[in-house]
Design a protein around this motif. Structure first.
Motif, short mmCIF file in Angstrom:
data_model
loop_
_atom_site.label_atom_id
_atom_site.label_comp_id
_atom_site.label_asym_id
_atom_site.label_seq_id
_atom_site.Cartn_x
_atom_site.Cartn_y
_atom_site.Cartn_z
N UNK A 103 0.85 -1.19 0.00
CA UNK A 103 0.00 0.00 0.00
C UNK A 103 0.89 1.25 0.00
N UNK A 104 0.42 2.36 -0.51
CA UNK A 104 1.28 3.54 -0.69
C UNK A 104 1.34 4.51 0.49
N UNK A 105 0.73 4.19 1.64
CA UNK A 105 0.64 5.15 2.73
C UNK A 105 1.97 5.71 3.21
N UNK A 106 3.00 4.87 3.35
CA UNK A 106 4.31 5.37 3.79
C UNK A 106 4.88 6.36 2.78
N UNK A 107 4.66 6.07 1.52
CA UNK A 107 5.19 6.94 0.46
C UNK A 107 4.42 8.26 0.40
#
Length: 180
Positions: A103-107
């Motif tokens: 999933x892209x949350x950290x990015x």
């Protein structure tokens, strides 16, 4: 800004299928700390995005994770570099969060921190598909290293445009040469 996003386990430090649970188990991959320092000295801003499901699994606590990251920062600084931002996902694989790679949350958090609308063209260095895919969702450019789970990852199709290098040191040499 020349930004690069690195995975931690398997890229900067030795990975373990049993998880890296203590400061003593956090062992840098040869050349990785020097590579980060070279990138910094060449004008790169370094961020780290790391899944740390060992927290959700009760294998270590936030204090221990902080100690591991302090050790990493200290060792990088001893080489003349720095890590500008470390973001982590503390969730387990079944928690349904948006930050656990792929999933892209950290990015998203990295982009927001640096006031960027996305990560278009930003090198995203990882040793697994989930590292590469998460960064690509915001436009990152995938770089796979053969360290950590990299050799295993090479056995299946890579995302389009993925460049493959032996280790973080080789990625750093390439980027420094290409982006003078």
């Amino acid at each position: 800004m020349k930004l690069i996003v690195l995975d931690r386990d398997g890229v900067i430090n030795e990975d373990s299928d049993a998880f890296v649970k203590t400061v003593d188990e956090w062992i840098p991959i040869p050349g990785s700390l020097e590579a980060i320092a070279r990138l910094c000295q060449a004008g790169w801003t370094v961020a780290v995005a790391t899944n740390q499901s060992g927290l959700a699994r009760g294998l270590f606590d936030f204090s221990t994770l902080g100690d591991m990251h302090f050790k990493m920062q200290q060792l990088v600084m001893e080489q003349g570099g720095r890590i500008d931002l470390i973001v982590h996902c503390p969730h387990g694989p079944d928690d349904g969060c948006d930050c656990r790679k792929p999933q892209p949350g950290l990015f998203r958090r990295i982009a927001e921190h640096f006031h960027l609308p996305n990560l278009n063209g930003v090198p995203v260095v990882g040793d697994s598909h989930r590292d590469l895919h998460a960064g690509m969702l915001l436009g990152g450019k995938p770089y796979l290293v053969r360290t950590g789970k990299g050799e295993r990852t090479l056995k299946s199709a890579l995302p389009p445009g993925t460049e493959v290098f032996d280790d973080l040191s080789a990625v750093a040499d390439h980027l420094i040469k290409v982006y003078r």
